[in-house]
Design an enzyme around this catalytic site. Structure first.
Site, short mmCIF file in Angstrom:
data_model
loop_
_atom_site.label_atom_id
_atom_site.label_comp_id
_atom_site.label_asym_id
_atom_site.label_seq_id
_atom_site.Cartn_x
_atom_site.Cartn_y
_atom_site.Cartn_z
N TRP A 1 0.80 -1.23 0.00
CA TRP A 1 0.00 0.00 0.00
C TRP A 1 0.82 1.27 0.00
O TRP A 1 0.30 2.35 -0.15
CB TRP A 1 -0.91 0.02 1.25
CG TRP A 1 -0.17 -0.34 2.50
CD1 TRP A 1 -0.13 -1.58 3.09
CD2 TRP A 1 0.68 0.49 3.29
NE1 TRP A 1 0.69 -1.56 4.19
CE2 TRP A 1 1.20 -0.29 4.34
CE3 TRP A 1 1.06 1.84 3.22
CZ2 TRP A 1 2.08 0.19 5.29
CZ3 TRP A 1 1.94 2.34 4.18
CH2 TRP A 1 2.43 1.52 5.19
N LYS B 1 -2.96 -7.93 -7.86
CA LYS B 1 -3.64 -8.00 -6.57
C LYS B 1 -3.00 -6.93 -5.67
O LYS B 1 -1.92 -7.13 -5.11
CB LYS B 1 -3.43 -9.40 -5.99
CG LYS B 1 -4.29 -9.75 -4.80
CD LYS B 1 -4.13 -8.83 -3.67
CE LYS B 1 -3.74 -9.26 -2.34
NZ LYS B 1 -4.05 -8.16 -1.36
N GLY C 1 6.58 -6.33 -1.11
CA GLY C 1 5.97 -6.32 0.22
C GLY C 1 7.02 -6.64 1.26
O GLY C 1 8.22 -6.50 1.02
N CYS D 1 10.09 1.70 1.51
CA CYS D 1 11.01 0.56 1.64
C CYS D 1 12.45 1.05 1.74
O CYS D 1 13.27 0.41 2.38
CB CYS D 1 10.84 -0.38 0.46
SG CYS D 1 10.94 0.47 -1.11
N GLU E 1 13.20 -3.35 10.46
CA GLU E 1 12.48 -2.31 9.72
C GLU E 1 11.42 -1.69 10.63
O GLU E 1 10.58 -2.40 11.18
CB GLU E 1 11.82 -2.92 8.49
CG GLU E 1 11.13 -1.89 7.62
CD GLU E 1 10.55 -2.49 6.34
OE1 GLU E 1 9.91 -3.57 6.41
OE2 GLU E 1 10.72 -1.87 5.28
P1 NAD Z 1 2.78 -7.10 3.20
O1 NAD Z 1 3.86 -8.08 2.96
O2 NAD Z 1 2.00 -7.18 4.43
O3 NAD Z 1 1.70 -7.14 2.00
C1 NAD Z 1 2.08 -6.97 0.65
C2 NAD Z 1 1.04 -7.64 -0.23
O4 NAD Z 1 1.07 -9.05 0.01
C3 NAD Z 1 -0.39 -7.18 0.03
O5 NAD Z 1 -1.08 -7.10 -1.18
C4 NAD Z 1 -0.95 -8.31 0.90
O6 NAD Z 1 -2.34 -8.44 0.83
C5 NAD Z 1 -0.25 -9.51 0.29
N1 NAD Z 1 -0.12 -10.68 1.17
C6 NAD Z 1 -0.09 -10.70 2.52
N2 NAD Z 1 0.08 -11.97 2.95
C7 NAD Z 1 0.15 -12.76 1.85
C8 NAD Z 1 0.34 -14.15 1.63
N3 NAD Z 1 0.47 -15.01 2.64
N4 NAD Z 1 0.39 -14.60 0.35
C9 NAD Z 1 0.27 -13.75 -0.68
N5 NAD Z 1 0.08 -12.42 -0.54
C10 NAD Z 1 0.03 -11.93 0.72
O7 NAD Z 1 3.46 -5.65 3.05
P2 NAD Z 1 2.79 -4.23 3.23
O8 NAD Z 1 2.58 -3.95 4.67
O9 NAD Z 1 1.65 -4.09 2.29
O10 NAD Z 1 3.96 -3.28 2.66
C11 NAD Z 1 5.04 -2.85 3.42
C12 NAD Z 1 6.27 -3.70 3.16
O11 NAD Z 1 6.60 -3.68 1.77
C13 NAD Z 1 7.50 -3.15 3.87
O12 NAD Z 1 8.23 -4.21 4.41
C14 NAD Z 1 8.28 -2.47 2.75
O13 NAD Z 1 9.66 -2.35 2.97
C15 NAD Z 1 7.98 -3.38 1.59
N6 NAD Z 1 8.20 -2.69 0.32
C16 NAD Z 1 9.27 -3.04 -0.45
C17 NAD Z 1 9.53 -2.34 -1.63
C18 NAD Z 1 10.70 -2.66 -2.51
O14 NAD Z 1 10.78 -2.12 -3.60
N7 NAD Z 1 11.61 -3.52 -2.11
C19 NAD Z 1 8.69 -1.29 -2.02
C20 NAD Z 1 7.60 -0.98 -1.19
C21 NAD Z 1 7.36 -1.68 -0.04
#
Ligand code: NAD
Length: 478
Positions: free
Chosen positions: A148, A172, A224, A279, A378
């Site tokens: 998000w 998704k 994520g 991130c 983090e």
């Molecule tokens: P998250 O891992 O909680 O969720 C990310 C996505 O995965 C969402 O769409 C969520 O619904 C989905 N998801 C959750 N559990 C899942 C599962 N078991 N199987 C499949 N999909 C699943 O992360 P968040 O809170 O949405 O985002 C923040 C995180 O993302 C931080 O750790 C941040 O550093 C990272 N991030 C990384 C980058 C990068 O470029 N490396 C960029 C932005 C954010």
């Protein structure tokens, strides 16, 4: 009246059986009913994408480029609406949200151009009468799962590159940011992108696993947290390529040769934009003894001056955090650092007068112990941890000493230190005397616990292509 959002599957807006309520993080008001998609919706989207792939893969790249340019133009036309949706759903300031929409439009135009530059090689053979062609073909149907914090750009980098390459895609997005993806897909529809090329399945806790566990994808592109990335990587139902853009705890080193004023400005920008929910946010800062006091005083003053409030309001620098769970992590990290002897020089707690919004004061914590959570995990919120160092080797060791490998930052006016640290920091991105490592033209990705594979630039497109070797015996011996 509450808006009810729909999935976009096979070129049509379709409701899902289940829904959930999405709330504004600034005040917890209901903003939309969102499809809580499950296996039937994901199945339908994969089927539509598979059917479309048969045609889309053969569409001339210049025609694909035309669609991408048209989508980029629609995004620019609807910029204000898209930006407002981002601010409403996840809290960032309207200025930052507008910047995100602008960069999203640029990504569409960038990959429109790249689509026409995909080519292979003619390879010499060691036997006369043969020629080998190495051609690039699209991988197939892509599953994209996004977070998000940059709800539009992080869809955009995957979608633009995949569609430019001739792939089709099922997106998704995060359950905490569903409004802006719907508007983006409206732009795709208005630009006439053929049905099934890009599909949107919205949802909460059951939707991600339904995508990640589906056998119908030829590649999964995930952005994520590291924990979710690990879970997905362990559970993919068959061997397919993965791109993993994961989390991290990004360090900054301020050396004895730094322009301290510039370092303070850099730390303020990259530590507190998007309420620190980036991130590549600066999480932990190592400052040489000789400039420590100057840096701490400067950063404390700069961060105290930041204005907290609803991201829609003019003059606000830091909006609410996207989730209540995120606020709890920040609180835990600050309390842990203080319990280990650190000092809060500004901020330090929730903003009581803005409850029930997810607000946390922009916070600077100094004299942190290296083993504190703030300096080793983090935090993903509006707080940075600072500690002094005496010799550069120690600073490098601490900076490299976690599983994080996404981005690191250095401030120094000394050319040797700049080159030395650029090489020694074990990160996918190192920014020296600036805090904007991610540019559209250059590969962007992590290493170690921050993932693998890259987005952005030509390399980002290559992640959606596969080689085919065609060896032709044409008979002539010369
Ligand atoms: P998250 O891992 O909680 O969720 C990310 C996505 O995965 C969402 O769409 C969520 O619904 C989905 N998801 C959750 N559990 C899942 C599962 N078991 N199987 C499949 N999909 C699943 O992360 P968040 O809170 O949405 O985002 C923040 C995180 O993302 C931080 O750790 C941040 O550093 C990272 N991030 C990384 C980058 C990068 O470029 N490396 C960029 C932005 C954010």
């Amino acid at each position: 009246m509450t808006t009810t959002l729909q999935n976009y599957i096979g070129g049509a807006w379709t409701p899902a059986t289940d829904t959930f309520a999405a709330r504004d993080p600034a005040d917890q008001r209901l903003i939309a009913e969102v499809p809580d998609s499950g296996l039937p919706e994901v199945d339908a989207a994969v089927t539509a994408a598979r059917e479309a792939f048969g045609t889309w893969r053969k569409v001339n790249p210049t025609v694909r480029a035309g669609y991408l340019h048209a989508i980029g133009n629609r995004i620019t036309t609807r910029e204000k609406e898209l930006a407002a949706a981002v601010t409403t759903e996840m809290g960032k300031t309207i200025g930052e949200a507008t910047g995100e929409v602008d960069k999203l439009a640029k990504a569409f135009h960038f990959y429109a151009e790249e689509a026409t530059r995909v080519h292979g090689e003619v390879i010499p053979n060691d036997v006369d009468g043969f020629t080998s062609l190495a051609v690039r073909e699209p991988i197939g149907v892509i599953g994209a799962i996004t977070p998000w914090n940059y709800p539009l750009e992080l869809i955009g980098w995957k979608l633009c590159a995949a569609v430019a390459a001739g792939c089709t895609i099922v997106v998704k997005p995060s359950q905490y940011a569903s409004l802006s993806p719907v508007l983006l897909f409206e732009c795709l529809h208005e630009a006439g992108l053929p049905a099934g090329v890009a599909n949107l399945v919205l949802g909460g806790g059951k939707t991600g696993p339904a995508v990640a566990g589906h056998r119908g994808f030829d590649k999964l592109a995930f952005t994520g947290s590291t924990a979710t990335g690990d879970r997905i990587a362990q559970g993919v139902p068959r061997a397919i390529p993965l791109t993993m853009e994961l989390g991290g705890t990004c360090p900054m080193i301020v050396t004895d040769k730094a322009d301290v004023t510039a370092a303070v400005a850099g730390a303020t920008r990259r530590g507190f934009r998007n309420a620190g929910q980036i991130c590549i946010a600066i999480n932990r800062i190592y400052v040489h003894d000789s400039v420590y006091r100057q840096f701490v005083d400067g950063l404390t003053a700069a961060v105290s001056a930041l204005t907290v409030g609803n991201g829609h309001d003019a003059g606000v620098d830091v909006g609410p955090m996207a989730t209540a769970a995120g606020v709890e992590v920040v609180e835990r990290h600050v309390n842990d650092a203080v319990a280990r002897g650190a000092r809060v020089t500004t901020g330090g707690g929730r903003v009581a007068e803005l409850a029930p919004g997810n607000y946390f004061q922009p916070t600077v914590v100094v004299d942190c112990a290296p083993e504190s959570l703030l300096m080793s995990e983090e935090t993903f919120g509006p707080v940075v941890g600072v500690m002094p160092y005496t010799d550069l080797d120690t600073a490098v060791e601490l900076a490299n000493g976690t599983d994080s490998g996404l981005a690191s930052y250095v401030y120094t006016q000394d050319l040797s230190q700049a080159h030395e640290l650029g090489r020694r920091l074990d990160y996918g991105n190192v920014a020296v005397n600036n805090v904007d490592a991610g540019i559209m033209n250059a590969p962007y990705g992590g290493r170690k616990g921050s993932g693998f594979g890259v987005e952005h630039g030509k390399a980002g497109l290559e992640g959606y292509l596969q080689y085919k070797h065609i060896r032709i015996r044409y008979g002539a011996g010369e």
